[in-house]
Every structure is written in structure tokens, then in C-alpha cells.
Design a protein around this motif. Structure first.
Motif, PDB file in Angstrom:
ATOM      1  N   LYS A  56       0.811  -1.215   0.000  1.00 48.53           N
ATOM      2  CA  LYS A  56       0.000   0.000   0.000  1.00 48.53           C
ATOM      3  C   LYS A  56       0.847   1.269   0.000  1.00 48.53           C
ATOM      4  CE  LYS A  56      -4.122  -1.970   2.249  1.00 48.53           C
ATOM      5  NZ  LYS A  56      -5.059  -1.853   3.391  1.00 48.53           N
ATOM      6  N   THR A  57       2.030   1.197   0.638  1.00 46.85           N
ATOM      7  CA  THR A  57       2.823   2.420   0.806  1.00 46.85           C
ATOM      8  C   THR A  57       4.018   2.508  -0.145  1.00 46.85           C
ATOM      9  OG1 THR A  57       4.226   1.388   2.497  1.00 46.85           O
ATOM     10  CG2 THR A  57       2.211   2.485   3.240  1.00 46.85           C
ATOM     11  N   ARG A  58       4.238   1.509  -0.963  1.00 45.32           N
ATOM     12  CA  ARG A  58       5.406   1.534  -1.848  1.00 45.32           C
ATOM     13  C   ARG A  58       5.325   2.744  -2.782  1.00 45.32           C
ATOM     14  NH1 ARG A  58       3.836  -3.651  -5.705  1.00 45.32           N
ATOM     15  NH2 ARG A  58       1.893  -2.774  -6.556  1.00 45.32           N
ATOM     16  N   PRO A  59       6.485   3.304  -3.144  1.00 44.53           N
ATOM     17  CA  PRO A  59       6.478   4.473  -4.027  1.00 44.53           C
ATOM     18  C   PRO A  59       6.005   4.104  -5.429  1.00 44.53           C
ATOM     19  CG  PRO A  59       8.719   3.711  -3.663  1.00 44.53           C
ATOM     20  CD  PRO A  59       7.853   2.941  -2.717  1.00 44.53           C
ATOM     21  N   MET A  60       5.219   4.954  -6.034  1.00 45.58           N
ATOM     22  CA  MET A  60       4.714   4.732  -7.392  1.00 45.58           C
ATOM     23  C   MET A  60       5.597   5.524  -8.355  1.00 45.58           C
ATOM     24  SD  MET A  60       2.345   2.674  -6.592  1.00 45.58           S
ATOM     25  CE  MET A  60       1.485   2.480  -8.141  1.00 45.58           C
ATOM     26  N   LEU A  61       6.735   4.946  -8.674  1.00 46.97           N
ATOM     27  CA  LEU A  61       7.709   5.644  -9.505  1.00 46.97           C
ATOM     28  C   LEU A  61       7.366   5.508 -10.983  1.00 46.97           C
ATOM     29  CD1 LEU A  61      10.960   4.560  -7.633  1.00 46.97           C
ATOM     30  CD2 LEU A  61       9.689   6.697  -7.391  1.00 46.97           C
ATOM     31  N   LYS A  62       7.601   6.582 -11.709  1.00 47.73           N
ATOM     32  CA  LYS A  62       7.282   6.606 -13.127  1.00 47.73           C
ATOM     33  C   LYS A  62       8.559   6.623 -13.962  1.00 47.73           C
ATOM     34  CE  LYS A  62       3.054   9.260 -12.241  1.00 47.73           C
ATOM     35  NZ  LYS A  62       2.345  10.546 -12.504  1.00 47.73           N
ATOM     36  N   GLN A  63       8.398   6.349 -15.237  1.00 52.27           N
ATOM     37  CA  GLN A  63       9.527   6.354 -16.154  1.00 52.27           C
ATOM     38  C   GLN A  63      10.249   7.700 -16.107  1.00 52.27           C
ATOM     39  OE1 GLN A  63       8.506   5.992 -20.296  1.00 52.27           O
ATOM     40  NE2 GLN A  63      10.507   5.184 -20.856  1.00 52.27           N
ATOM     41  N   GLY A  64      11.573   7.638 -16.014  1.00 50.13           N
ATOM     42  CA  GLY A  64      12.383   8.852 -15.984  1.00 50.13           C
ATOM     43  C   GLY A  64      12.748   9.335 -14.597  1.00 50.13           C
ATOM     44  N   GLU A  65      12.050   8.856 -13.559  1.00 46.33           N
ATOM     45  CA  GLU A  65      12.375   9.281 -12.192  1.00 46.33           C
ATOM     46  C   GLU A  65      13.645   8.580 -11.717  1.00 46.33           C
ATOM     47  OE1 GLU A  65       8.465  10.745  -9.992  1.00 46.33           O
ATOM     48  OE2 GLU A  65       8.421   8.580 -10.320  1.00 46.33           O
ATOM     49  N   LEU A  66      14.278   9.183 -10.724  1.00 43.82           N
ATOM     50  CA  LEU A  66      15.586   8.727 -10.265  1.00 43.82           C
ATOM     51  C   LEU A  66      15.532   8.135  -8.865  1.00 43.82           C
ATOM     52  CD1 LEU A  66      17.645  11.872 -11.368  1.00 43.82           C
ATOM     53  CD2 LEU A  66      17.484   9.701 -12.599  1.00 43.82           C
ATOM     54  N   VAL A  67      16.420   7.181  -8.616  1.00 41.29           N
ATOM     55  CA  VAL A  67      16.577   6.625  -7.270  1.00 41.29           C
ATOM     56  C   VAL A  67      18.061   6.538  -6.950  1.00 41.29           C
ATOM     57  CG1 VAL A  67      14.438   5.280  -7.263  1.00 41.29           C
ATOM     58  CG2 VAL A  67      16.529   4.246  -8.157  1.00 41.29           C
ATOM     59  N   TYR A  68      18.361   6.692  -5.668  1.00 43.26           N
ATOM     60  CA  TYR A  68      19.719   6.479  -5.163  1.00 43.26           C
ATOM     61  C   TYR A  68      19.713   5.109  -4.519  1.00 43.26           C
ATOM     62  CZ  TYR A  68      24.252   7.943  -3.235  1.00 43.26           C
ATOM     63  OH  TYR A  68      25.589   8.073  -2.943  1.00 43.26           O
ATOM     64  N   ALA A  69      20.519   4.207  -5.035  1.00 45.59           N
ATOM     65  CA  ALA A  69      20.432   2.809  -4.620  1.00 45.59           C
ATOM     66  C   ALA A  69      21.813   2.206  -4.421  1.00 45.59           C
ATOM     67  CB  ALA A  69      19.647   2.006  -5.666  1.00 45.59           C
ATOM     68  N   ARG A  70      21.812   1.031  -3.814  1.00 43.89           N
ATOM     69  CA  ARG A  70      23.043   0.273  -3.609  1.00 43.89           C
ATOM     70  C   ARG A  70      22.939  -1.040  -4.381  1.00 43.89           C
ATOM     71  NH1 ARG A  70      26.978   0.760   0.122  1.00 43.89           N
ATOM     72  NH2 ARG A  70      25.743   2.221   1.383  1.00 43.89           N
ATOM     73  N   VAL A  71      24.036  -1.437  -5.020  1.00 45.84           N
ATOM     74  CA  VAL A  71      24.042  -2.697  -5.758  1.00 45.84           C
ATOM     75  C   VAL A  71      23.989  -3.852  -4.758  1.00 45.84           C
ATOM     76  CG1 VAL A  71      25.310  -4.169  -7.365  1.00 45.84           C
ATOM     77  CG2 VAL A  71      25.317  -1.685  -7.684  1.00 45.84           C
TER      78      VAL A  71
END
Length: 273
Positions: A120-135
Motif C-alpha cells: 500500500k505504501t510503496r512508491p509509485m515511480l514513473k519512467q524517468g524518475e531517479l533513485v539512489y540505490a546500492r548494488v
């Protein structure tokens, strides 16, 4: 050491190039791996430190760390624990499919791989949006899937600013500059010594503090995200100026004195100093 030590993948790091032994464990940076070398059963296993990529060996006796500086224009190869800035390409039932570099297959980011996320709370990310992540993991062989995450698997927390990047701008830099920026941004605020000869971040922080400072996220994949939204009406100018300073330092391989001159020049041009 007067002469830099260049290592190729599989090369062993000579023991005389390591920081002096002390009570603290040696910290390994990117590009190095500890391997156990086969020995007779009657002998203790011998551990060797080897390079996993080509680069120049860098040691820091004060922090008891050793790492490999990748060559500036080297194509990024995903490595476990690397911080990256990824762009959402599309989504499926369980994953966001993200672009880490134009040269590799899309990385998989679980739709629940965010702090506190559920269906229910997961982000609804769209094409082109950015995330900072770890491999999180990399497969074996060409075309193998890479998985990234926006939480620390051990704690479930978004350590170090992991997660969606909202606002700001992204600038391209070399992978070598990205590695230097990560080391510089993680150094102690009380440490006056330049990390890898890089003072541009501290100089920008000092001069932009009066207008609200800035946020920065650096990806080992040659991306840097900058946000100066606290600067009010000067936010866009400050963001572009900061990106220009980072790219100029990278492109011309400026020394600390010239980095300070570049910062002063660019901020004057944008009427920020």
C-alpha cells in the motif's frame, strides 16, 4: 611511495604497499577482494588481497583503508555495495526496471525495496524518475541480471539517503571522479586534509552555506545529483553552478588551488558570491 602502483584484474597487492598493521581491521574499498590461497592441509590458509579491476592503488594509513582508483574514463561495471544513481525505465508486477548505464542490461529494483514499504505504501515511480540505490547482487557472465536496493538489507533502513531523488539536477562525471567524490563526502567534517586532492565540495559548502547549502548524491556509475532547493530564488542558479564546478574539476583534473579559483569564478558569474 614515490611511484603509483598500477594493478590489473587478478594482480596481488604487495604487502609493503599496505598501511602499517594495527589493532583495527583493514578496510577494503572498491576494486579489491580478499581471497584464500590454497595451501597444504598442515599449513594455515594464506589470504591474499587481489584487484578485481584495473586501477591505481590508494592507501590511507590514518583511516586504515586501501582501495583501487579506477581510471577516469573507465566504463562502469556494477559491483556489489556500490552506490549508484539509477533511472526508472519501466515497472513490472514485482520490480522497477532501472537504467544504471547505457551499456548494461536494466537493473532490477524490488518494488518493496524501500524503507517502510509495503503493497500500500510503496512508491509509485514513473519512467524517468531517479533513485539512489546500492548494488545488492550481480550475476555471473555477460548480460547477467543486476539487483539494486534502496535499503540496508541488514537494518531495513534507507541509510545514506537511499531512495527516490526528488527535484534537483543530475550531471555526468567520470567514474574516477565519482569515486573521489564519494570518498570526499564521507570524510570527517573535522578533517582539514584534502581527500585525493579534492577540495571542491568543502569549498562549495563553505561558500553556499549562507544561502541554504546543498544536497548531493554521488553514483559510482558516473552520475552526481545536486539539489539546492533551500536556496530559494537562487536554487536553479546554485545547482547549475555547483554542477559546473564539479564537471570542470573533473574535466581539467584541477589541483586544490585551482579548484578554489574555479569555485570563486563560477559563483561570481552566477552572482552567488
Amino acid at each position: 611511495m614515490s611511484t603509483p602502483l598500477v594493478l590489473l584484474p587478478g594482480d596481488e597487492v604487495p604487502s609493503d604497499h599496505l598501511p602499517p598493521a594495527n589493532n583495527n581491521p583493514l578496510k577494503l574499498g572498491p576494486g579489491l577482494k580478499l581471497l584464500s590461497e590454497p595451501t597444504p592441509a598442515s599449513e594455515k590458509p594464506r589470504h591474499v588481497l587481489t584487484a578485481t579491476q584495473a586501477g591505481i592503488l590508494s592507501t590511507d594509513a590514518k583511516r586504515n583503508t586501501v582501495s583501487l582508483l579506477s581510471f577516469p574514463n573507465r566504463r562502469y561495471i556494477p559491483t556489489v555495495n556500490d552506490l549508484v544513481i539509477a533511472q526508472i525505465h519501466h515497472s513490472s508486477a514485482d520490480y522497477f526496471h532501472c537504467m544504471v548505464t547505457p551499456h548494461t542490461a536494466h537493473a532490477l529494483l524490488g518494488q518493496l525495496s524501500f524503507e517502510g514499504a509495503n503493497k500500500k505504501t510503496r512508491p509509485m515511480l514513473k519512467q524517468g524518475e531517479l533513485v539512489y540505490a546500492r548494488v545488492l547482487s550481480v550475476g555471473l557472465g555477460a548480460g547477467a541480471e543486476v539487483e539494486i536496493t534502496c535499503v540496508n538489507p541488514a537494518t531495513g533502513k534507507a541509510d545514506g539517503g537511499l531512495g527516490p531523488l526528488v527535484g534537483g539536477m543530475v550531471f555526468d562525471i567520470t567514474t574516477g571522479m565519482a569515486a573521489r567524490l564519494i570518498r570526499a563526502s564521507s570524510s570527517s567534517p573535522d578533517d582539514d586534509d584534502a581527500v585525493d586532492g579534492l577540495v571542491v565540495l568543502s569549498e562549495l559548502g563553505r561558500k553556499l552555506e549562507s544561502i541554504g547549502g546543498f544536497e548531493i548524491a554521488v553514483g559510482r556509475n558516473g552520475k552526481v545529483w545536486v539539489d539546492c532547493s533551500n536556496a530559494g530564488d537562487s536554487a536553479v542558479k546554485a545547482t547549475i553552478a555547483l554542477g559546473r564546478c564539479l564537471q570542470g574539476t573533473d574535466e581539467h583534473n584541477l589541483n586544490p588551488a585551482d579548484q578554489k579559483k574555479l569555485v570563486s569564478k563560477v559563483l561570481r558569474e552566477f552572482k552567488l558570491a
